[in-house]
Enzyme design. Sequence first.
Site, PDB file in Angstrom:
ATOM      1  N   ARG A 147       6.571 -10.540 -20.295  1.00 43.05           N
ATOM      2  CA  ARG A 147       7.811 -11.866 -20.332  1.00 43.05           C
ATOM      3  C   ARG A 147       7.145 -12.617 -19.357  1.00 43.05           C
ATOM      4  O   ARG A 147       6.750 -12.325 -18.214  1.00 43.05           O
ATOM      5  CB  ARG A 147       8.934 -11.054 -19.877  1.00 43.05           C
ATOM      6  CG  ARG A 147      10.008 -12.059 -20.013  1.00 43.05           C
ATOM      7  CD  ARG A 147      11.543 -11.680 -19.457  1.00 43.05           C
ATOM      8  NE  ARG A 147      11.601 -11.864 -17.998  1.00 43.05           N
ATOM      9  CZ  ARG A 147      12.631 -11.749 -17.547  1.00 43.05           C
ATOM     10  NH1 ARG A 147      13.876 -11.327 -17.995  1.00 43.05           N
ATOM     11  NH2 ARG A 147      12.803 -12.418 -16.183  1.00 43.05           N
ATOM     12  N   TYR A 159      16.222 -18.750 -13.311  1.00 41.31           N
ATOM     13  CA  TYR A 159      16.548 -17.519 -13.519  1.00 41.31           C
ATOM     14  C   TYR A 159      15.070 -16.935 -13.990  1.00 41.31           C
ATOM     15  O   TYR A 159      14.025 -17.412 -14.385  1.00 41.31           O
ATOM     16  CB  TYR A 159      17.218 -17.246 -14.945  1.00 41.31           C
ATOM     17  CG  TYR A 159      16.850 -15.922 -15.424  1.00 41.31           C
ATOM     18  CD1 TYR A 159      17.427 -14.826 -14.766  1.00 41.31           C
ATOM     19  CD2 TYR A 159      16.005 -15.515 -16.397  1.00 41.31           C
ATOM     20  CE1 TYR A 159      17.237 -13.567 -14.949  1.00 41.31           C
ATOM     21  CE2 TYR A 159      15.714 -14.294 -16.900  1.00 41.31           C
ATOM     22  CZ  TYR A 159      16.247 -13.396 -16.061  1.00 41.31           C
ATOM     23  OH  TYR A 159      15.925 -12.034 -16.445  1.00 41.31           O
ATOM     24  N   ASP A 211      12.819 -15.288 -21.768  1.00 39.34           N
ATOM     25  CA  ASP A 211      14.126 -14.997 -21.791  1.00 39.34           C
ATOM     26  C   ASP A 211      14.841 -16.427 -21.254  1.00 39.34           C
ATOM     27  O   ASP A 211      14.620 -16.917 -20.100  1.00 39.34           O
ATOM     28  CB  ASP A 211      14.390 -13.901 -20.677  1.00 39.34           C
ATOM     29  CG  ASP A 211      16.013 -13.504 -20.550  1.00 39.34           C
ATOM     30  OD1 ASP A 211      16.623 -14.203 -21.112  1.00 39.34           O
ATOM     31  OD2 ASP A 211      16.200 -12.594 -19.944  1.00 39.34           O
ATOM     32  N   HIS A 213      18.169 -16.973 -21.059  1.00 47.96           N
ATOM     33  CA  HIS A 213      19.213 -16.289 -20.049  1.00 47.96           C
ATOM     34  C   HIS A 213      20.251 -17.012 -20.483  1.00 47.96           C
ATOM     35  O   HIS A 213      20.883 -17.625 -19.636  1.00 47.96           O
ATOM     36  CB  HIS A 213      18.798 -16.338 -18.689  1.00 47.96           C
ATOM     37  CG  HIS A 213      19.346 -15.188 -17.960  1.00 47.96           C
ATOM     38  ND1 HIS A 213      20.416 -15.211 -17.125  1.00 47.96           N
ATOM     39  CD2 HIS A 213      18.946 -13.638 -17.993  1.00 47.96           C
ATOM     40  CE1 HIS A 213      20.734 -13.842 -16.530  1.00 47.96           C
ATOM     41  NE2 HIS A 213      19.837 -13.200 -17.038  1.00 47.96           N
ATOM     42  N   GLU A 237      14.476 -14.354 -26.028  1.00 43.79           N
ATOM     43  CA  GLU A 237      15.648 -13.557 -25.770  1.00 43.79           C
ATOM     44  C   GLU A 237      16.917 -14.398 -25.287  1.00 43.79           C
ATOM     45  O   GLU A 237      16.597 -15.465 -24.608  1.00 43.79           O
ATOM     46  CB  GLU A 237      15.179 -12.748 -24.637  1.00 43.79           C
ATOM     47  CG  GLU A 237      16.294 -11.937 -24.009  1.00 43.79           C
ATOM     48  CD  GLU A 237      15.819 -11.046 -22.739  1.00 43.79           C
ATOM     49  OE1 GLU A 237      14.711 -10.884 -22.529  1.00 43.79           O
ATOM     50  OE2 GLU A 237      16.657 -10.812 -21.911  1.00 43.79           O
ATOM     51  N   GLU A 263      21.789  -7.628 -24.124  1.00 41.42           N
ATOM     52  CA  GLU A 263      21.834  -7.041 -22.699  1.00 41.42           C
ATOM     53  C   GLU A 263      23.264  -7.065 -22.192  1.00 41.42           C
ATOM     54  O   GLU A 263      23.463  -6.139 -21.370  1.00 41.42           O
ATOM     55  CB  GLU A 263      20.878  -7.305 -21.531  1.00 41.42           C
ATOM     56  CG  GLU A 263      21.175  -8.834 -21.406  1.00 41.42           C
ATOM     57  CD  GLU A 263      19.923  -9.267 -20.085  1.00 41.42           C
ATOM     58  OE1 GLU A 263      18.953  -9.422 -20.516  1.00 41.42           O
ATOM     59  OE2 GLU A 263      20.211 -10.088 -19.131  1.00 41.42           O
ATOM     60  N   ARG A 284      19.410  -5.758 -27.491  1.00 40.10           N
ATOM     61  CA  ARG A 284      18.797  -5.143 -26.165  1.00 40.10           C
ATOM     62  C   ARG A 284      19.811  -4.298 -25.465  1.00 40.10           C
ATOM     63  O   ARG A 284      19.978  -3.818 -24.226  1.00 40.10           O
ATOM     64  CB  ARG A 284      18.493  -6.299 -25.396  1.00 40.10           C
ATOM     65  CG  ARG A 284      17.329  -7.079 -25.804  1.00 40.10           C
ATOM     66  CD  ARG A 284      16.897  -8.259 -24.999  1.00 40.10           C
ATOM     67  NE  ARG A 284      16.902  -8.233 -23.770  1.00 40.10           N
ATOM     68  CZ  ARG A 284      16.359  -7.503 -22.867  1.00 40.10           C
ATOM     69  NH1 ARG A 284      15.232  -6.535 -23.294  1.00 40.10           N
ATOM     70  NH2 ARG A 284      16.506  -7.564 -21.544  1.00 40.10           N
ATOM     71  N   GLU A 340      11.864  -2.816 -21.827  1.00 35.87           N
ATOM     72  CA  GLU A 340      11.940  -3.759 -20.750  1.00 35.87           C
ATOM     73  C   GLU A 340      11.539  -2.552 -19.552  1.00 35.87           C
ATOM     74  O   GLU A 340      12.232  -1.837 -19.414  1.00 35.87           O
ATOM     75  CB  GLU A 340      12.833  -4.581 -20.329  1.00 35.87           C
ATOM     76  CG  GLU A 340      12.863  -5.435 -19.234  1.00 35.87           C
ATOM     77  CD  GLU A 340      13.921  -6.009 -18.920  1.00 35.87           C
ATOM     78  OE1 GLU A 340      15.026  -5.944 -19.588  1.00 35.87           O
ATOM     79  OE2 GLU A 340      13.822  -7.321 -18.178  1.00 35.87           O
ATOM     80  N   TRP A 403      24.998 -18.741 -16.456  1.00 32.25           N
ATOM     81  CA  TRP A 403      23.697 -18.453 -15.507  1.00 32.25           C
ATOM     82  C   TRP A 403      22.771 -17.416 -16.287  1.00 32.25           C
ATOM     83  O   TRP A 403      22.831 -16.673 -17.202  1.00 32.25           O
ATOM     84  CB  TRP A 403      24.214 -17.911 -14.273  1.00 32.25           C
ATOM     85  CG  TRP A 403      23.022 -17.294 -13.349  1.00 32.25           C
ATOM     86  CD1 TRP A 403      22.017 -18.226 -12.885  1.00 32.25           C
ATOM     87  CD2 TRP A 403      22.150 -15.937 -13.703  1.00 32.25           C
ATOM     88  NE1 TRP A 403      20.903 -17.223 -12.357  1.00 32.25           N
ATOM     89  CE2 TRP A 403      21.274 -15.943 -12.686  1.00 32.25           C
ATOM     90  CE3 TRP A 403      22.966 -14.557 -13.972  1.00 32.25           C
ATOM     91  CZ2 TRP A 403      20.404 -14.944 -12.502  1.00 32.25           C
ATOM     92  CZ3 TRP A 403      22.005 -13.680 -13.610  1.00 32.25           C
ATOM     93  CH2 TRP A 403      21.010 -13.721 -12.814  1.00 32.25           C
TER      94      TRP A 403
HETATM   95  O1  KDG Z   1      16.101  -8.446 -17.585  1.00 29.46           O
HETATM   96  C1  KDG Z   1      16.517  -9.275 -18.060  1.00 29.46           C
HETATM   97  O2  KDG Z   1      15.999  -9.636 -19.030  1.00 29.46           O
HETATM   98  C2  KDG Z   1      17.598  -9.982 -17.517  1.00 29.46           C
HETATM   99  O3  KDG Z   1      18.218 -10.998 -17.921  1.00 29.46           O
HETATM  100  C3  KDG Z   1      18.049  -9.528 -16.188  1.00 29.46           C
HETATM  101  C4  KDG Z   1      19.659  -9.888 -16.026  1.00 29.46           C
HETATM  102  O4  KDG Z   1      19.640 -10.975 -15.380  1.00 29.46           O
HETATM  103  C5  KDG Z   1      20.316  -8.796 -14.985  1.00 29.46           C
HETATM  104  O5  KDG Z   1      20.164  -7.495 -15.426  1.00 29.46           O
HETATM  105  C6  KDG Z   1      21.296  -9.214 -14.506  1.00 29.46           C
HETATM  106  O6  KDG Z   1      22.017  -7.885 -13.557  1.00 29.46           O
HETATM  107 MG    MG Z   2      17.519 -10.902 -20.103  1.00 31.67          MG
END
Ligand code: KDG
Ligand code: MG
Length: 403
Positions: A147, A159, A211, A213, A237, A263, A284, A340, A403
Amino acid sequence: MKIEHAYTIVTSPGRNFVTLKIVTDEGTYGIGDATLNGREMAVVAYLDEHVIPALIGRDPQRIEDIWHYLYRGAYWRRGPVTMSAIAAVDMALWDIKAKLAGMPLYQLLGGKSRERVMVYGHATGRDIESCLEEVARHVDEGYKAVRVQAGVPGIASIYGVAKKDGEPYEPADADLPAEHVWSTSKYLNHVPKLFAAVRERFGDDLHVLHDVHHRLTPIEAARLGKAVEPYNLFWLEDCVPAENQEGFGLIRQHTTTPLAVGEVFNSLFDAKALIENQWIDYIRATLTHAGGITHVRRLADLAGLYHVRTGFHGPTDLSPVCMGAAIHFDTWVPNFGIQEYMPHTATTDEVFPHDYRFEDGHFIVGENPGHGVDIDEELAKQYPYKRASLPVNRLEDGTLWHW
Ligand SMILES: O=C(O)C(=O)C[C@H](O)[C@H](O)CO
Ligand SMILES: [Mg+2]
């Protein structure tokens, strides 16, 4: 056989983890991960006050019945706190059942579908050059999938990027949420340049992932998906927040870049429309936040009908207990995609001894009965809980953002 007692263990060997231990009257025990980053003590309260008292005296072998007792029986369904608590119970009960059977967990699930589980690691850098160095380090360590997250000019903190190059990234880095500033336009201009540089240096074979995010709108995500098509991402992602599942339909109309999401999902119902409409390629949701093995197995089976594969969340904020159980699941699940992997610190690995191992870009499942992860409770006591919060994001004009 009866559940004789159960208790939560909170430990912070570098970061907070919540573990549930369930002990039977015949002495067999199982453990489950209940860690919900930044909200750890909410799950502890739910378990201690509402779940554990109702477990005592039940037959630990009745995993399915106990799952429904905690889910349907609670009247108030779903949500990350509830589902993480149920997941911890479920994981601990599968651990017990596999120990009683004298089998590694993957055997109980149906046996091996593969010999090893491909993982992706995290390369992060303050700029493209330092990020490429991190990708190179991962390639040298044997990773087949990486990643890639890099700092964006004009955005102070972003992030996935560590504060200092070479340091591990941990987002829950402050007592109360740190405030970050976000610019979609700066980000969208930068990401295609990052992937052009990655492909130029590493060629076509390496699997690369990214990602977002949750920061874009569907049409912005569609633009990004199209812009990175020439670089053949394994996945993009969380390109939008997924409460609006139809948003993925819009993205899908515009790009062939594979999409991963989930996630933060805690239920099959968070993903149902995404899967049934074939708007995503990878799901995920993982064991700790989505109700444990019993529920995620149903989710994976539904996904399999629609060519959606698993790509479980595996950050450091899930404990080695979740990772161990996930590797058994990954070894069995027919529609596996990728896992992951953010390595835990050496101290965390000492607190949670385990039998899974990393080799040549893959995880190899352990052969001990159960899920193969334990907790050293004496050592765990040396690391008391310390409140830590995830950041919040604001646009440049101050508007609160995802975020
Ligand atoms: O691992 C990832 O893809 C994430 O986005 C991690 C997250 O920010 C994290 O698990 C938040 O607690
Ligand atoms: Mg993530």
